[in-house]
Structure formats: structure tokens, C-alpha cells
Design an enzyme around this catalytic site. Structure first.
Site, mmCIF file in Angstrom:
data_model
loop_
_atom_site.group_PDB
_atom_site.id
_atom_site.type_symbol
_atom_site.label_atom_id
_atom_site.label_comp_id
_atom_site.label_asym_id
_atom_site.label_seq_id
_atom_site.Cartn_x
_atom_site.Cartn_y
_atom_site.Cartn_z
ATOM 1 N N GLY A 46 0.844 -1.192 0.000
ATOM 2 C CA GLY A 46 0.000 0.000 0.000
ATOM 3 C C GLY A 46 0.877 1.238 0.000
ATOM 4 O O GLY A 46 2.010 1.201 0.494
ATOM 5 N N GLN A 51 3.403 9.904 0.783
ATOM 6 C CA GLN A 51 4.683 9.198 0.945
ATOM 7 C C GLN A 51 5.648 9.486 -0.205
ATOM 8 O O GLN A 51 6.848 9.223 -0.076
ATOM 9 C CB GLN A 51 4.457 7.692 1.082
ATOM 10 C CG GLN A 51 3.747 7.319 2.389
ATOM 11 C CD GLN A 51 3.546 5.820 2.492
ATOM 12 O OE1 GLN A 51 2.562 5.294 1.999
ATOM 13 N NE2 GLN A 51 4.494 5.138 3.112
ATOM 14 N N CYS A 94 5.787 -0.203 7.184
ATOM 15 C CA CYS A 94 5.475 0.964 6.365
ATOM 16 C C CYS A 94 6.707 1.319 5.541
ATOM 17 O O CYS A 94 7.824 1.314 6.076
ATOM 18 C CB CYS A 94 5.097 2.137 7.274
ATOM 19 S SG CYS A 94 4.694 3.643 6.387
ATOM 20 N N LEU A 95 6.504 1.626 4.268
ATOM 21 C CA LEU A 95 7.644 1.985 3.410
ATOM 22 C C LEU A 95 8.332 3.253 3.891
ATOM 23 O O LEU A 95 9.492 3.488 3.566
ATOM 24 C CB LEU A 95 7.175 2.144 1.957
ATOM 25 C CG LEU A 95 6.672 0.851 1.293
ATOM 26 C CD1 LEU A 95 6.094 1.149 -0.088
ATOM 27 C CD2 LEU A 95 7.776 -0.192 1.207
ATOM 28 N N HIS A 136 -4.436 1.876 7.753
ATOM 29 C CA HIS A 136 -3.041 2.336 7.818
ATOM 30 C C HIS A 136 -2.808 3.442 6.789
ATOM 31 O O HIS A 136 -2.258 4.499 7.114
ATOM 32 C CB HIS A 136 -2.123 1.124 7.556
ATOM 33 C CG HIS A 136 -0.662 1.459 7.428
ATOM 34 N ND1 HIS A 136 0.287 0.945 8.281
ATOM 35 C CD2 HIS A 136 0.005 2.233 6.532
ATOM 36 C CE1 HIS A 136 1.482 1.417 7.913
ATOM 37 N NE2 HIS A 136 1.335 2.190 6.854
ATOM 38 N N GLU A 137 -3.260 3.202 5.552
ATOM 39 C CA GLU A 137 -3.027 4.194 4.485
ATOM 40 C C GLU A 137 -3.834 5.466 4.730
ATOM 41 O O GLU A 137 -3.363 6.571 4.473
ATOM 42 C CB GLU A 137 -3.365 3.604 3.112
ATOM 43 C CG GLU A 137 -2.542 2.382 2.703
ATOM 44 C CD GLU A 137 -1.041 2.567 2.824
ATOM 45 O OE1 GLU A 137 -0.564 3.708 2.683
ATOM 46 O OE2 GLU A 137 -0.341 1.572 3.089
ATOM 47 N N HIS A 140 -2.175 7.897 6.910
ATOM 48 C CA HIS A 140 -1.183 8.740 6.225
ATOM 49 C C HIS A 140 -1.816 10.043 5.743
ATOM 50 O O HIS A 140 -1.165 11.087 5.740
ATOM 51 C CB HIS A 140 -0.593 8.013 5.016
ATOM 52 C CG HIS A 140 0.509 7.045 5.335
ATOM 53 N ND1 HIS A 140 1.705 7.435 5.887
ATOM 54 C CD2 HIS A 140 0.608 5.706 5.156
ATOM 55 C CE1 HIS A 140 2.490 6.367 6.031
ATOM 56 N NE2 HIS A 140 1.843 5.303 5.597
HETATM 57 NI NI NI Z 1 2.585 3.344 5.644
#
Ligand code: NI
Length: 171
Positions: A46, A51, A94-95, A136-137, A140
Site C-alpha cells: 500500500g 509518501q 510501512c515503506l 493504515h493508508e 497517512h
Molecule cells: Ni505506511
């Protein structure tokens, strides 16, 4: 399509609140294409636009396992309409916080409304990994990272680990 650099903690841009998209135009679709390519390259399941430094309420996701065909999903201006009381503990990563994982508890099912790649309005229930990932996304989009759900000790550890890895990579 292009692979864009992914921002990592403690980049202050990640704390920004993203703005709603006015319409799903070709420009927004080009952004989603870039996000998807960036996510597959990372690799991740995701990615939110913030990000890659774009403060728009846009998310891409693919929950297909490695032996399944790709199944990209797109969420523009997502909203949570309803949640259940049951929680699902899940080990998240998370990236933007590379190589750090910890368990977060979130509602096990959420009812969503969003615009898809074509700009069509969709309403559906998400559960399991889909429920975890979309929450989660969507965090962000509010400038919230999964480590913000952990203790300050764990959060500080995660950020210092990422900073240290970046210093090592730069050296
Ligand atoms: Ni994330």
C-alpha cells in the site's frame, strides 16, 4: 510511469494533512500510475500519495500474494462510514519506516466510500488485511504513521533506527 522517491521518517512532510482531490482527472490517474509503480518496486502492498510528497487524498494498494496475478486497487478521497467494535491486532510495517514492524490494533471491519480509478463512487466493507491496510493508508492522509499508535519509546526507537540506516547508507 515513473518510480518516485519514498519519503521516510522523520521527514516533516509525512505529518501533513492531505487535501481532497476535486476530480479524478488524467493527471490524478498519472499520479496513481506512478504510485503503483513505486509501490511494486519498493516492494510494498500500500502507498499513500504523501509518501512520495504529494499531499492529496490518494491511495494505491495490491494485496495479491506473490503467486497471484497483480490486483491493483485505487482509492481517491476515501472515507470510513462505519466500523465494528471487534479489533484485529496485526503486525504492520510501512515503506516510510523501513525495516521496522510492530503490532497495531484497529477495527476488524470498516465500511468505506471512495472514488476508484475511473472516478466512480464505490461503497464496500473491508475486513482482514484489507481493513488493516486501508486504515493504515488513511492514517497517512491525516499525517499519522503506524508508529504513532505505539508507545513513545518504540516510536523513538523506530525513527532512530531509520535515521541510523540512512546515515550508514550515505557513508
Ligand atoms: Ni505506511
Amino acid at each position: 510511469m515513473a518510480i518516485r522517491p519514498i519519503l521516510t521518517v522523520p521527514d516533516p512532510i509525512l505529518k501533513q494533512v492531505s487535501k481532497p482531490v476535486e476530480a479524478v482527472t488524467d493527471e490524478v490517474r498519472a499520479l496513481m500510475d506512478d504510485m503503483l509503480e513505486t509501490m511494486y518496486d519498493a516492494p510494498g502492498i500500500g502507498l499513500a500519495a504523501i509518501q512520495i510528497g504529494v499531499p492529496q487524498r490518494v491511495i494505491v494498494m495490491d494485496l495479491a500474494s506473490a503467486d497471484q496475478p497483480r490486483a491493483p486497487r485505487y482509492f481517491v478521497n476515501p472515507e470510513i462510514l462505519e466500523t465494528v467494535e471487534d479489533v484485529l491486532p496485526y503486525e504492520e510495517g510501512c515503506l516510510s519506516v523501513p525495516d521496522f514492524f510492530d503490532t497495531v490494533e484497529r477495527p476488524a471491519r470498516v465500511r468505506l466510500r471512495y472514488l476508484d480509478y475511473q472516478g466512480q463512487r464505490v461503497e464496500e466493507w473491508a475486513d482482514g488485511m484489507f481493513a488493516v491496510c486501508i486504515q493504515h493508508e488513511m492514517d497517512h492522509l491525516e499525517g499519522t504513521l503506524f508508529i504513532d499508535h505505539l508507545s513513545r519509546l518504540k516510536r523513538n526507537y523506530a525513527v532512530s533506527k531509520v535515521k541510523k540506516a540512512k546515515r550508514t547508507a550515505a557513508a
